[in-house]
Design an enzyme around this catalytic site. Structure first.
Site, short mmCIF file in Angstrom:
data_model
loop_
_atom_site.label_atom_id
_atom_site.label_comp_id
_atom_site.label_asym_id
_atom_site.label_seq_id
_atom_site.Cartn_x
_atom_site.Cartn_y
_atom_site.Cartn_z
N HIS A 138 0.88 -1.17 0.00
CA HIS A 138 0.00 0.00 0.00
C HIS A 138 0.92 1.23 0.00
CE1 HIS A 138 -2.27 -2.97 2.51
NE2 HIS A 138 -3.34 -2.48 1.94
N ASP A 186 2.45 2.10 3.29
CA ASP A 186 3.39 1.14 3.87
C ASP A 186 4.81 1.56 3.56
OD1 ASP A 186 1.14 -0.44 4.31
OD2 ASP A 186 1.50 -1.68 2.55
C1 XLS Z 1 -7.27 -6.78 4.76
C2 XLS Z 1 -6.83 -7.02 3.40
C3 XLS Z 1 -5.70 -6.11 2.92
C4 XLS Z 1 -5.61 -6.17 1.42
C5 XLS Z 1 -4.87 -5.03 0.80
O1 XLS Z 1 -7.95 -7.58 5.37
O2 XLS Z 1 -6.49 -8.36 3.27
O3 XLS Z 1 -4.51 -6.49 3.51
O4 XLS Z 1 -5.03 -7.34 0.99
O5 XLS Z 1 -5.45 -3.80 1.05
#
Ligand code: XLS
Ligand code: NI
Ligand code: NI
Length: 438
Positions: A103, A106
């Site tokens: 993301h 991140d």
């Molecule tokens: C949350 C999601 C997130 C997505 C990406 O539960 O799994 O991590 O994979 O935004």
């Protein structure tokens, strides 16, 4: 460019086979081993998840951080982002993970100034580009975090306040730009806040319309700027919202079909999200395969006693074997890979724990793939399922399947025909086949 080493005591992780006692080695994952016509690494296209492995702190709603990892200690936004990148690429390379996912927030901290955020993401994605060239590690998918900032508490692109929608749009634009620059295979939309907490204050129809309009605009922007990869929607029924619009695979398919998005989007399915939706992962994968949208997988597992997204590393060979049967029969993932959207436990605090977790996950998938391939090659698993439908292969069964028998004609057949035989579904026999080949 100066580059820090964070895992000095950890060697390159290699395949050593079943006789090895080395916990920092693969016992099943042999990346170049050919299974069903393709090297393992191509079936899987494994990825590390930036958020869990390099941003996760081990904090939970009851307690402070426990993962005090050295790449997260610098107070300078830019320096910290480079430290994390150094750690990430060293980690990915040592583990033979060919891909990563992130993301926007991140990889570098964001502030409330949109232009500064754009600059920050450009800075760190330039650094990633040099790292990708140096290591051969590539971007599986990028995404924007549209759920952590307080402005998104009522949703991001489905927020009732248009001003919030614009902020989400800017974040998505910058994240798509970075994904294109890094030659990402895909771009993910997971709508954690795209849903509602209470219907009393929500116009669901209008919010879903906005969601679809936004996805069209994002897709058009990416395509017109040279994005050749795949767009993925990641279903999840709830958490953080009480009800999320992308509930499960079937729901997302209906949404994509309704809003004319089915040609452009595939699914990114996550194990723990499947269980939260009351399905098995096998169910979600088969729904996707049957509709030609099995794009990518987020690998993890839930806890059978707790009803939330615990994001534990995958270890369940039976579950994975059943999933790999579906993957093999489908021919493979479309545009995606297998991303470890999983986190080490709060009390797993050694740097090695991050390695054990991924080694275990990669080995579990590898063992499951090999097992599933053996089942498909040597057992009567497939034949049993095919034969169950034999009565539709000829005669009146086939006429029915082709839509050529009316309800009245079916009724005439029922009157004429004897009571059907009792035919076993052989579930236990099939379950035994799975365990025999494991
Ligand atoms: C949350 C999601 C997130 C997505 C990406 O539960 O799994 O991590 O994979 O935004
Ligand atoms: Ni996920
Ligand atoms: Ni999740």
């Amino acid at each position: 460019m100066s580059q820090k080493i964070f895992f000095r005591n950890i060697p390159q992780i290699n395949y050593e086979g079943l006789q090895s006692d080395n916990p920092l080695a693969f016992r099943w994952y042999d990346e170049n081993k050919i299974v069903a016509g393709k090297p393992m690494k191509e079936w899987f296209r494994f990825a590390g998840a930036y958020w869990h492995s390099f941003c996760g702190s081990g904090a939970d709603p009851f307690g402070e951080p426990t993962h005090l990892f050295p790449w997260n200690q610098n107070n300078d936004v830019y320096e910290k982002s480079k430290d994390k990148a150094d750690a990430a690429f060293e980690f990915l390379t040592k583990l033979r993970l060919p891909f990563y996912c992130f993301h926007d927030v991140d990889v570098i901290d964001y502030c409330d100034d949109m232009l500064e955020n754009e600059k920050r993401l450009q800075f760190i994605s330039d650094y990633f580009l040099s790292k990708q060239k140096e290591t051969g590690v590539n971007l599986l998918w990028g995404t924007a975090n549209l759920f952590s900032h307080k402005r998104y508490m009522n949703g991001a692109v489905t927020n009732p306040d248009f001003n919030v929608v614009t902020k989400a749009a800017a974040q998505v634009k910058f994240a798509i730009d970075a994904t294109i620059k890094l030659n990402g295979s895909g771009y993910v939309f997971w709508g954690g806040r795209e849903g509602y907490m209470s219907l009393l204050n929500t116009n669901m129809k209008r919010e879903k319309d906005h969601f679809a309009t936004f996805l069209h605009k994002a897709k058009d922007y990416a395509r017109s700027n040279g994005f050749k990869g795949t767009f993925f929607i990641e279903p999840k029924p709830c958490e953080p919202s009480k009800h999320q619009y992308d509930y499960d695979a079937e729901t997302v398919l209906g949404f994509l079909r309704q809003y004319d998005l089915l040609n452009d989007f595939k699914l990114n399915l996550e194990f723990n999200h499947a269980t939260l939706a009351g399905h098995t992962m096998q169910h979600e994968m088969q729904v996707a395969v049957d509709n030609h949208v099995l794009g990518s997988l987020d690998a993890n597992r839930g806890d059978m006693q707790n009803g939330w997204d615990t994001d534990q590393f995958p270890t369940n060979i039976n579950e994975l074997t059943e999933c790999m049967l579906i993957l093999l029969e489908s021919g493979g993932l479309q545009g995606g890979g297998i991303n470890f959207d999983a986190k080490i436990r709060r009390n797993s605090t050694d740097l090695e724990d991050l390695f054990y977790a991924h080694i275990g996950g990669m080995d579990a998938f590898a063992r499951a793939l090999i097992t599933a391939d053996q089942i498909l090659q040597h057992s009567d698993y497939k034949k049993i399922r095919v034969d169950r439908y034999d009565s539709f292969n000829s005669g009146q069964g086939k006429d029915f399947e082709n839509g050529n028998l009316s309800l009245a004609e079916l009724t005439q057949l029922a009157i004429k025909n004897d009571e059907p035989q009792i035919i076993s579904g052989k579930q236990e026999y099939l379950e035994n086949i799975i365990n025999r080949y494991i």
